[in-house]
Design a protein around this motif. Structure first.
Motif, PDB file in Angstrom:
ATOM      1  N   LEU A  90       0.837  -1.203   0.000  1.00  0.00           N
ATOM      2  CA  LEU A  90       0.000   0.000   0.000  1.00  0.00           C
ATOM      3  C   LEU A  90       0.871   1.252   0.000  1.00  0.00           C
ATOM      4  CD1 LEU A  90      -2.684   1.463   0.109  1.00  0.00           C
ATOM      5  CD2 LEU A  90      -2.661   1.139   2.599  1.00  0.00           C
ATOM      6  N   HIS A  91       1.916   1.259   0.804  1.00  0.00           N
ATOM      7  CA  HIS A  91       2.829   2.399   0.830  1.00  0.00           C
ATOM      8  C   HIS A  91       3.373   2.676  -0.569  1.00  0.00           C
ATOM      9  CE1 HIS A  91       6.975   4.067   1.210  1.00  0.00           C
ATOM     10  NE2 HIS A  91       6.274   5.001   1.808  1.00  0.00           N
ATOM     11  N   GLN A  92       3.864   1.648  -1.251  1.00  0.00           N
ATOM     12  CA  GLN A  92       4.417   1.838  -2.588  1.00  0.00           C
ATOM     13  C   GLN A  92       3.345   2.310  -3.564  1.00  0.00           C
ATOM     14  OE1 GLN A  92       7.796   1.684  -3.395  1.00  0.00           O
ATOM     15  NE2 GLN A  92       6.908   2.801  -5.129  1.00  0.00           N
ATOM     16  N   HIS A  93       2.132   1.758  -3.446  1.00  0.00           N
ATOM     17  CA  HIS A  93       1.005   2.155  -4.300  1.00  0.00           C
ATOM     18  C   HIS A  93       0.701   3.647  -4.124  1.00  0.00           C
ATOM     19  CE1 HIS A  93      -2.708   1.600  -6.533  1.00  0.00           C
ATOM     20  NE2 HIS A  93      -3.415   2.045  -5.509  1.00  0.00           N
ATOM     21  N   LEU A  94       0.684   4.102  -2.880  1.00  0.00           N
ATOM     22  CA  LEU A  94       0.407   5.515  -2.615  1.00  0.00           C
ATOM     23  C   LEU A  94       1.547   6.411  -3.103  1.00  0.00           C
ATOM     24  CD1 LEU A  94      -1.188   5.195   0.935  1.00  0.00           C
ATOM     25  CD2 LEU A  94      -2.374   5.553  -1.246  1.00  0.00           C
ATOM     26  N   VAL A  95       2.779   5.963  -2.936  1.00  0.00           N
ATOM     27  CA  VAL A  95       3.934   6.710  -3.456  1.00  0.00           C
ATOM     28  C   VAL A  95       3.839   6.806  -4.978  1.00  0.00           C
ATOM     29  CG1 VAL A  95       6.438   6.600  -3.812  1.00  0.00           C
ATOM     30  CG2 VAL A  95       5.485   6.219  -1.528  1.00  0.00           C
ATOM     31  N   ILE A 101       2.902  11.440   1.818  1.00  0.00           N
ATOM     32  CA  ILE A 101       3.210  10.462   2.856  1.00  0.00           C
ATOM     33  C   ILE A 101       3.866  11.206   4.012  1.00  0.00           C
ATOM     34  CG2 ILE A 101       4.498   8.354   3.426  1.00  0.00           C
ATOM     35  CD1 ILE A 101       2.394   7.920   1.203  1.00  0.00           C
ATOM     36  N   GLU A 102       3.310  11.067   5.210  1.00  0.00           N
ATOM     37  CA  GLU A 102       3.927  11.679   6.396  1.00  0.00           C
ATOM     38  C   GLU A 102       5.103  10.831   6.859  1.00  0.00           C
ATOM     39  OE1 GLU A 102       2.742  12.734  10.968  1.00  0.00           O
ATOM     40  OE2 GLU A 102       1.232  13.139   9.423  1.00  0.00           O
ATOM     41  N   PHE A 103       4.906   9.510   6.928  1.00  0.00           N
ATOM     42  CA  PHE A 103       6.012   8.602   7.196  1.00  0.00           C
ATOM     43  C   PHE A 103       5.692   7.228   6.634  1.00  0.00           C
ATOM     44  CE2 PHE A 103       3.550   8.624  11.188  1.00  0.00           C
ATOM     45  CZ  PHE A 103       3.299   7.271  11.386  1.00  0.00           C
ATOM     46  N   ALA A 113       3.545  -4.514  15.853  1.00  0.00           N
ATOM     47  CA  ALA A 113       2.652  -3.689  15.053  1.00  0.00           C
ATOM     48  C   ALA A 113       3.448  -2.684  14.224  1.00  0.00           C
ATOM     49  CB  ALA A 113       1.662  -2.957  15.956  1.00  0.00           C
ATOM     50  N   MET A 114       2.928  -2.400  13.027  1.00  0.00           N
ATOM     51  CA  MET A 114       3.542  -1.421  12.132  1.00  0.00           C
ATOM     52  C   MET A 114       2.455  -0.490  11.617  1.00  0.00           C
ATOM     53  SD  MET A 114       6.262  -3.604   9.886  1.00  0.00           S
ATOM     54  CE  MET A 114       7.078  -2.100   9.342  1.00  0.00           C
ATOM     55  N   HIS A 115       2.870   0.734  11.284  1.00  0.00           N
ATOM     56  CA  HIS A 115       1.920   1.681  10.721  1.00  0.00           C
ATOM     57  C   HIS A 115       2.632   2.666   9.808  1.00  0.00           C
ATOM     58  CE1 HIS A 115       2.457   5.031  13.975  1.00  0.00           C
ATOM     59  NE2 HIS A 115       3.572   4.378  13.795  1.00  0.00           N
ATOM     60  N   MET A 116       1.833   3.405   9.056  1.00  0.00           N
ATOM     61  CA  MET A 116       2.308   4.493   8.215  1.00  0.00           C
ATOM     62  C   MET A 116       1.230   5.567   8.224  1.00  0.00           C
ATOM     63  SD  MET A 116       1.578   3.392   4.254  1.00  0.00           S
ATOM     64  CE  MET A 116       1.497   5.096   3.768  1.00  0.00           C
ATOM     65  N   MET A 117       1.591   6.767   7.818  1.00  0.00           N
ATOM     66  CA  MET A 117       0.644   7.872   7.811  1.00  0.00           C
ATOM     67  C   MET A 117       0.745   8.618   6.489  1.00  0.00           C
ATOM     68  SD  MET A 117      -1.513   9.140  10.221  1.00  0.00           S
ATOM     69  CE  MET A 117      -0.787   8.885  11.837  1.00  0.00           C
ATOM     70  N   CYS A 118      -0.424   8.960   5.934  1.00  0.00           N
ATOM     71  CA  CYS A 118      -0.463   9.773   4.720  1.00  0.00           C
ATOM     72  C   CYS A 118      -1.620  10.756   4.839  1.00  0.00           C
ATOM     73  CB  CYS A 118      -0.612   8.890   3.478  1.00  0.00           C
ATOM     74  SG  CYS A 118      -2.262   8.187   3.247  1.00  0.00           S
ATOM     75  N   TYR A 119      -1.818  11.535   3.801  1.00  0.00           N
ATOM     76  CA  TYR A 119      -2.921  12.490   3.743  1.00  0.00           C
ATOM     77  C   TYR A 119      -3.763  12.174   2.529  1.00  0.00           C
ATOM     78  CZ  TYR A 119      -0.417  15.203   7.230  1.00  0.00           C
ATOM     79  OH  TYR A 119       0.206  15.598   8.379  1.00  0.00           O
ATOM     80  N   GLU A 120      -5.077  12.157   2.719  1.00  0.00           N
ATOM     81  CA  GLU A 120      -5.950  12.054   1.551  1.00  0.00           C
ATOM     82  C   GLU A 120      -5.962  13.435   0.902  1.00  0.00           C
ATOM     83  OE1 GLU A 120      -9.504  13.257   1.146  1.00  0.00           O
ATOM     84  OE2 GLU A 120      -8.927  14.548   2.788  1.00  0.00           O
ATOM     85  N   PHE A 128      -2.535   3.873   8.289  1.00  0.00           N
ATOM     86  CA  PHE A 128      -2.756   2.475   7.935  1.00  0.00           C
ATOM     87  C   PHE A 128      -1.943   1.659   8.921  1.00  0.00           C
ATOM     88  CE2 PHE A 128      -3.464   4.845   4.037  1.00  0.00           C
ATOM     89  CZ  PHE A 128      -4.726   4.379   3.687  1.00  0.00           C
ATOM     90  N   ILE A 129      -2.592   0.691   9.560  1.00  0.00           N
ATOM     91  CA  ILE A 129      -1.950  -0.044  10.635  1.00  0.00           C
ATOM     92  C   ILE A 129      -2.150  -1.540  10.476  1.00  0.00           C
ATOM     93  CG2 ILE A 129      -3.977   0.306  12.120  1.00  0.00           C
ATOM     94  CD1 ILE A 129      -1.965   0.371  14.505  1.00  0.00           C
ATOM     95  N   TRP A 130      -1.076  -2.259  10.722  1.00  0.00           N
ATOM     96  CA  TRP A 130      -1.113  -3.705  10.863  1.00  0.00           C
ATOM     97  C   TRP A 130      -0.791  -3.964  12.326  1.00  0.00           C
ATOM     98  CZ3 TRP A 130       3.478  -7.012  11.375  1.00  0.00           C
ATOM     99  CH2 TRP A 130       3.143  -8.358  11.545  1.00  0.00           C
ATOM    100  N   PRO A 131      -1.760  -4.512  13.100  1.00  0.00           N
ATOM    101  CA  PRO A 131      -1.543  -4.669  14.538  1.00  0.00           C
ATOM    102  C   PRO A 131      -0.461  -5.694  14.909  1.00  0.00           C
ATOM    103  CG  PRO A 131      -3.870  -4.918  13.980  1.00  0.00           C
ATOM    104  CD  PRO A 131      -3.092  -4.867  12.705  1.00  0.00           C
TER     105      PRO A 131
END
Length: 137
Positions: A90-95, A101-103, A113-120, A128-131
């Motif tokens: 998903l990160h690569q798709h959004l890039v 992308i914030e991070f 758990a991992m997460h990333m942050m973006c802006y619509e 987006f989070i994977w617990p």
């Protein structure tokens, strides 16, 4: 009361600068479906099959972007993904689609758990989070 009187989230209403552009983000980039439109507001309802968002059009001429550090309101919307590879993809798709992308995906606290942050497109922060396996949600 001893038991909660609510049963989860029915929908979340977000005020956006342009519902068409924001709906496109959820539909085209995240695979959501348009549920319906209400031209009186105007608003577009989108869903991933579990949660529904109402994307309301901001009224008035000057739109003020939300500042999570100084305004009362939604800090961010957190959406869960299936696993770490899904988060990375998903990160690569959004890039690839030039999203802000914030991070990039990173451990949440000590992990797993991992997460990333973006802006619509309307400026709302989306996490987006994977617990993680066995992690609390």
């Amino acid at each position: 009361m001893t038991a909660a009187v609510t049963h989860g989230v029915h929908h979340i209403g977000l005020t956006v600068a342009d519902p068409e552009v924001s709906a496109e983000f959820f539909i085209r980039l995240l695979g959501w479906k348009e549920v319906r439109r209400d031209q009186k507001y105007p608003a577009i309802f989108v869903s991933d099959g579990v949660i529904m968002l109402t994307l309301w059009a901001a009224k008035g001429g000057l739109v003020h972007p939300f500042d999570r550090r100084s305004h009362i309101g939604l800090h961010h919307l957190a959406l869960q993904v299936a696993d770490q590879p899904a988060l990375e993809a998903l990160h690569q798709h959004l890039v690839d689609h030039r999203c802000v992308i914030e991070f990039a995906p990173e451990l949440l606290r000590e992990g797993p758990a991992m997460h990333m942050m973006c802006y619509e497109p309307g400026g709302i922060r989306i996490e987006f989070i994977w617990p993680g396996q066995g992690a609390e949600q």
